[in-house]
Design a protein around this motif. Structure first.
Motif, PDB file in Angstrom:
ATOM      1  N   ARG A 198       0.847  -1.181   0.000  1.00 27.57           N
ATOM      2  CA  ARG A 198       0.000   0.000   0.000  1.00 27.57           C
ATOM      3  C   ARG A 198       0.885   1.234   0.000  1.00 27.57           C
ATOM      4  N   ALA A 199       0.518   2.232  -0.795  1.00 32.57           N
ATOM      5  CA  ALA A 199       1.265   3.484  -0.839  1.00 32.57           C
ATOM      6  C   ALA A 199       0.294   4.647  -0.811  1.00 32.57           C
ATOM      7  N   THR A 245      -2.836  -1.358  -3.047  1.00 30.61           N
ATOM      8  CA  THR A 245      -3.718  -0.197  -3.122  1.00 30.61           C
ATOM      9  C   THR A 245      -2.876   1.069  -3.110  1.00 30.61           C
ATOM     10  N   ILE A 246      -3.356   2.044  -3.856  1.00 31.79           N
ATOM     11  CA  ILE A 246      -2.683   3.336  -3.979  1.00 31.79           C
ATOM     12  C   ILE A 246      -3.728   4.407  -3.736  1.00 31.79           C
ATOM     13  N   ARG A 276       0.445  10.984   6.543  1.00 36.83           N
ATOM     14  CA  ARG A 276       1.790  10.535   6.922  1.00 36.83           C
ATOM     15  C   ARG A 276       2.559   9.899   5.769  1.00 36.83           C
ATOM     16  N   THR A 277       1.976   9.933   4.568  1.00 36.90           N
ATOM     17  CA  THR A 277       2.605   9.342   3.376  1.00 36.90           C
ATOM     18  C   THR A 277       3.216   7.978   3.703  1.00 36.90           C
ATOM     19  N   ARG A 278       2.355   7.080   4.080  1.00 40.83           N
ATOM     20  CA  ARG A 278       2.810   5.753   4.494  1.00 40.83           C
ATOM     21  C   ARG A 278       3.043   4.830   3.304  1.00 40.83           C
ATOM     22  N   LEU A 279       4.033   3.981   3.470  1.00 42.16           N
ATOM     23  CA  LEU A 279       4.323   2.890   2.548  1.00 42.16           C
ATOM     24  C   LEU A 279       4.337   1.619   3.370  1.00 42.16           C
ATOM     25  N   GLY A 282       6.993   9.013   5.535  1.00 41.90           N
ATOM     26  CA  GLY A 282       7.773  10.154   5.090  1.00 41.90           C
ATOM     27  C   GLY A 282       8.813   9.882   4.037  1.00 41.90           C
ATOM     28  N   THR A 283       8.903   8.649   3.527  1.00 34.58           N
ATOM     29  CA  THR A 283       9.862   8.381   2.445  1.00 34.58           C
ATOM     30  C   THR A 283       9.254   8.686   1.087  1.00 34.58           C
TER      31      THR A 283
END
Length: 347
Positions: A150-151, A227-228, A240-243, A256-257
C-alpha cells in the motif's frame, strides 16, 4: 576535459527551481549552463548563477553548449518539447507524467528513437535511500513472498487560478495522473509489473474539473495485491505518506519516504520462522519491529547523476526509460477507463 554533462532546463520555475536544479547543482557529473522559463527567468538565472537564460524553449534548444535538457514545464507542453529536443539532438530528462496521454507519449518516444537521443522520466522516488534498501530486503527474501503493498500520497491543493493540474485539458487529469503514477511506478519497482487495475476517482471537496480523489486497486503479475490512495483534498499535516509492504515472513513500513525529500522513517519485522496456527487469533501480541537505517540520498541529485552517467557511457537508461514511461501511462489510462466502465481491466 570536463567530464560533466552540460544541461539546459526548460521550465525552470516550480519543481525545477525548488528541487531539481538544486539537486542537479550537487551532481558530480552535471553542469547547468542554461535555463528557460517565460516568467521570471532573470531572477531564476541570478539565483543559480547561470549566465545564459531564455524565455522560449526554441531559443534554449538552439544553444550549442546544451547537450541534455531537463523538461519541467506543464505536462501539456511535454510532447512538443520532447520532440523538439530530440530533433535538436539533445538528450532528455523529463518530469512525470511524460505526457497527458499514451498516444502523445508514443509520438515523443518515437522521436527520441528516430533521432538517437536518450529519454528518462523523472520518477525520482526509486532513487530514495529507503526505497533502494527496501528493494534489497525484498530481493534477499527477508519478508518472504510479497503479498500486499500500500502506498499513500496526498496533499491539500485548493483551487488556484490557472493551475494546470486542476484542468484535465492541461494536466491530463488530477490526483491520479499527477500522484498515483508515482506510486504505480514505485510499487512495480518493489513487486514487479501490474497486470490488472481498477480505480475510483472523484471530486469530493474542490470544485475544479480534475479529480481531487483517487484510490486504485492493483494486482501484480506475481499475484500480490496493492492499493494506492492519492488525494488533493487532505491537509498535508494529516497525511503521513505511508508505505506498507507485507510478505509471508514479515513486513516493511515507512513514513515520510514517499515525497520529495530524502528523509523519513523505516521499520521492519522479519519472522525468525513461520509460526503455527493461532486458534485464539489474539492480536495482543508483541510486535518486534526494528528500525532500519538507510542512506540519506537526495533523489533529485541521484536521478540527474544516473542520467548523466548514461549519456557519458553511451548507454540507454534502464531506470525510468521510455518503455517504462509508456507502461505507466498505459496503467494510468486503464485506471481511468476502469472507473468509467465500472470493471477491472487488464494491463
Amino acid at each position: 576535459m570536463d567530464k560533466r554533462v552540460p544541461f539546459g532546463v526548460i521550465g525552470a520555475g516550480g519543481i525545477a527551481r525548488r528541487r531539481t536544479i538544486p539537486g542537479m547543482l550537487k551532481a558530480r557529473n552535471c553542469r547547468l549552463v542554461a535555463v528557460m522559463d517565460p516568467v521570471g527567468i532573470e531572477e531564476i538565472a541570478a539565483q543559480f548563477g547561470v549566465a545564459r537564460y531564455y524565455k522560449t524553449d526554441k531559443d534554449l534548444l538552439k544553444d550549442p553548449e546544451v547537450e541534455a535538457v531537463y523538461i519541467a514545464s506543464p505536462v501539456a507542453f511535454h510532447a512538443r518539447q520532447i520532440i523538439m529536443a530530440a530533433e535538436a539532438g539533445k538528450h532528455i530528462l523529463c518530469e512525470k507524467p511524460l505526457t497527458r496521454t499514451l498516444a502523445e507519449a508514443k509520438k515523443a518516444v518515437a522521436a527520441c528513437r528516430k533521432n538517437g537521443v536518450f529519454l528518462q522520466e523523472g520518477y525520482m522516488m526509486k532513487f530514495h535511500g529507503a526505497h533502494r534498501r527496501i528493494k534489497e530486503l525484498i530481493e534477499q527474501g527477508r519478508i518472504g513472498k510479497p503479498v500486499y503493498v500500500r502506498a499513500q500520497l496526498s496533499c491539500w491543493y485548493p483551487p488556484i487560478p490557472g493551475a494546470w493540474r486542476q484542468d484535465p485539458k492541461t494536466g491530463g487529469g488530477g490526483a491520479l495522473i499527477d500522484m498515483a503514477t508515482h506510486l504505480y511506478d514505485l510499487l512495480e519497482y518493489f513487486v514487479g509489473p501490474i497486470r490488472r487495475v481498477v480505480a475510483l476517482v472523484g471530486r469530493l471537496v474542490h470544485p475544479y474539473r480534475s479529480e481531487d480523489a483517487s484510490t486504485t486497486l492493483v494486482e501484480f503479475q506475481s499475484g500480490a495485491h496493492g492499493t494506492i490512495d492519492c488525494f488533493y483534498c487532505i491537509p498535508d499535516e494529516a497525511s503521513r505518506t505511508r508505505l506498507e509492504i507485507y510478505g509471508s515472513a514479515g513486513a516493511i513500513l515507512t513514513e515520510g519516504t514517499i515525497g520529495q525529500s530524502s528523509g523519513g522513517r523505516m521499520e521492519a519485522y522479519f519472522a525468525e520462522q513461520t509460526a503455527g496456527y493461532d486458534a485464539m487469533q489474539s492480536k495482543d501480541v508483541l510486535r518486534t519491529f526494528q528500525r532500519i537505517p538507510f542512506p540519506k540520498v537526495n533523489p533529485y541529485t541521484a536521478e540527474c547523476e544516473y542520467f548523466a552517467d548514461c549519456i557519458l557511457q553511451g548507454r540507454a537508461p534502464e531506470i525510468n526509460g521510455p518503455d517504462n514511461a509508456l507502461h505507466i501511462l498505459e496503467i494510468t489510462e486503464k485506471a481511468y477507463a476502469s472507473y468509467r466502465q465500472k470493471k477491472i481491466l487488464s494491463v
